[in-house]
Design a protein around this motif. Structure first.
Motif, PDB file in Angstrom:
ATOM      1  N   VAL A  49      82.391  26.536  58.254  1.00 21.59           N
ATOM      2  CA  VAL A  49      83.365  25.927  59.163  1.00 21.59           C
ATOM      3  C   VAL A  49      83.411  24.406  59.043  1.00 21.59           C
ATOM      4  O   VAL A  49      84.263  23.759  59.658  1.00 21.59           O
ATOM      5  CB  VAL A  49      83.066  26.312  60.626  1.00 21.59           C
ATOM      6  CG1 VAL A  49      83.320  27.788  60.842  1.00 21.59           C
ATOM      7  CG2 VAL A  49      81.632  25.966  61.016  1.00 21.59           C
ATOM      8  N   ILE A  54      89.966  23.725  57.415  1.00 17.42           N
ATOM      9  CA  ILE A  54      89.856  24.773  58.436  1.00 17.42           C
ATOM     10  C   ILE A  54      90.288  24.267  59.815  1.00 17.42           C
ATOM     11  O   ILE A  54      90.578  25.065  60.723  1.00 17.42           O
ATOM     12  CB  ILE A  54      88.406  25.315  58.486  1.00 17.42           C
ATOM     13  CG1 ILE A  54      88.401  26.801  58.927  1.00 17.42           C
ATOM     14  CG2 ILE A  54      87.546  24.513  59.426  1.00 17.42           C
ATOM     15  CD1 ILE A  54      88.907  27.728  57.907  1.00 17.42           C
ATOM     16  N   SER A 273      90.129  30.489  68.545  1.00 23.71           N
ATOM     17  CA  SER A 273      89.576  29.656  67.478  1.00 23.71           C
ATOM     18  C   SER A 273      88.093  29.916  67.284  1.00 23.71           C
ATOM     19  O   SER A 273      87.594  29.931  66.148  1.00 23.71           O
ATOM     20  CB  SER A 273      89.796  28.168  67.794  1.00 23.71           C
ATOM     21  OG  SER A 273      91.166  27.879  67.909  1.00 23.71           O
ATOM     22  N   GLY A 277      86.492  31.102  63.926  1.00 24.21           N
ATOM     23  CA  GLY A 277      85.465  30.242  63.350  1.00 24.21           C
ATOM     24  C   GLY A 277      84.187  31.004  63.058  1.00 24.21           C
ATOM     25  O   GLY A 277      83.545  30.796  62.018  1.00 24.21           O
TER      26      GLY A 277
END
Length: 424
Positions: A49, A54, A273, A277
């Motif tokens: 991540v 990203i 998210s 993630g």
């Protein structure tokens, strides 16, 4: 390899979340090989991540949710109704056109289905269309979202494959338009066969009023793509621009977004998210472990033993991804499959940008295919149509999407023309 896949499949069967399944399988394989290093596990999770690209994922998610929480979706639908509502099949064409336009803002099929879907289905029912047809065309048209830029699956693929996200965005434009046209042809055929209603042809005055109301939202994809290839901002920065633009339109221009609406929007974005993630983080660990275990090499040797050319390889990939897409959520499927497919892609000299569009298109079809098609469940709930009835009505739409898939698979020039024109 057999043990690795068995553990992963077992965890899937007992309904363990995708991220935890990948992470736990990786740790078990490391323990079996006697080389588990906890510091390395932490580094691989963070490495997944810790990427500038990203960052586009939560930003595009937020942009889509801001648009859904305001009246922008209604403006888009009204404009598309004026443009194509008078064609045979009327609101069916409006449904497809609205999804194509909205996809240039949200980048996700589920956002399209949940945001525009309710408006589209309600309007079609009021006009005399059956609930099952309304739901089917809404589900099918929502798959265009992650093809036409911006696209969250394209971002995830770009990160996994080390491919330019901007090039992937451009590569999706022609396949997205081709998909929209194919769906509209099918709608026209079904409209004639079933005698569906059509809207009255609008006057020029009605057109200009609708265009004026929808003009600023329609500028979103132009700003994003133009900004990226004009050298103004990167693909990740384009996502931030999309958020600011969506917020300004919703709050200050149209004044349909209240300050109190922001908390639920931000909370929902943070939750989604975080899930994505975690999947990406565990997928990075998973990819590193299977590379160390040389599993891709074993698969490479197996596939190359009977896939003698690029065409055979692409047929195999399509079949595998269509099956995977029916059982697995898109982002998870990309992160799990890429460490295995990328070495094969290089072996058969498939262009990585072309391959990315093929991968995403396959998985979009999976979103509307049982047993676990996410969009299928969303539309079933919105339309209040039994999922089996909805699936039966979707069959011709799935068939037309498969035809488009074959076209973009075996005619890569259609996909690569725009990226090559812009110098990648």
């Amino acid at each position: 390899m057999a043990m690795f896949l068995s553990v992963l499949l077992f965890l899937f069967i007992i309904a363990m979340p995708i991220a935890f399944s990948m992470g736990l399988t990786s740790i078990i394989l490391m323990m079996m090989n006697g080389n588990i290093q906890y510091a390395n596990i932490a580094q691989q999770l963070m490495g997944g991540v810790n990427s500038f690209v990203i960052l586009a994922v939560p930003l595009f998610l937020l942009a889509g949710k801001l648009l859904n929480s305001s009246g922008i979706t209604d403006r888009i639908f009204t404009f598309c109704k004026v443009c194509v509502g008078y064609l045979p099949g009327g609101l069916g064409h409006v449904n497809v056109a609205s999804s194509m336009v909205f996809s240039g803002m949200s980048g996700t099929a589920v956002s399209d289905a949940a945001g525009l879907g309710e408006i589209e289905i309600r309007a079609m029912r009021d006009a005399g269309y059956t609930s099952k047809f309304s739901g089917a065309i809404t589900a099918a048209s929502s798959t265009v979202g992650p093809i036409i830029p911006p696209s969250l699956p394209m971002v995830i693929y770009g990160v996994s494959a080390g491919v330019s996200v901007g090039a992937l965005f451009l590569a999706g434009i022609i396949p997205g338009l081709l998909t929209g046209v194919a769906l509209m042809i099918l709608v026209a055929y079904l409209a004639k066969k079933r005698n569906f209603p059509r809207e009255a042809k609008p006057s020029w005055k009605m057109f200009w009023i609708a265009l004026k109301r929808a003009f600023l939202p329609l500028m979103t994809p132009i700003i994003i793509i133009g900004g990226i290839y004009g050298g103004i901002f990167t693909a990740t920065e384009a996502a931030a621009v999309a958020v600011v633009y969506a917020f300004v339109l919703s709050k200050f221009v149209y004044r349909e977004l209240k300050w109190s609406d922001l908390i639920p929007v931000l909370r929902s974005t943070a939750r989604d998210s975080a899930v994505l993630g975690l999947i990406v983080a565990c997928a990075n660990l998973y990819g590193n472990v299977i590379l160390r275990a040389q599993i891709p090499i074993d698969i490479l040797e197996f596939v190359s033993s009977f896939a003698t050319n690029q065409i055979t390889f692409l047929i195999i990939v399509n079949v595998v991804l269509l099956i995977v897409g029916t059982f697995m959520e898109t982002i998870s499927a990309i992160t799990i499959m890429m460490p295995i497919l990328l070495p094969l892609m290089h072996l058969y000299e498939v262009d990585p940008v072309h391959f990315g569009v093929i991968v995403v298109f396959n998985l979009m079809i999976g979103l509307i295919t049982p047993p676990f098609g996410l969009v299928l469940f969303v539309i079933s709930k919105i339309s209040n149509v039994n999922i089996f009835v909805l699936t039966k009505e979707l069959l011709p739409f799935i068939a037309i999407l498969l035809v488009v898939l074959l076209i973009i698979t075996f005619f890569p020039a259609l996909v690569l023309w725009l990226p090559n024109l812009m110098g990648r």
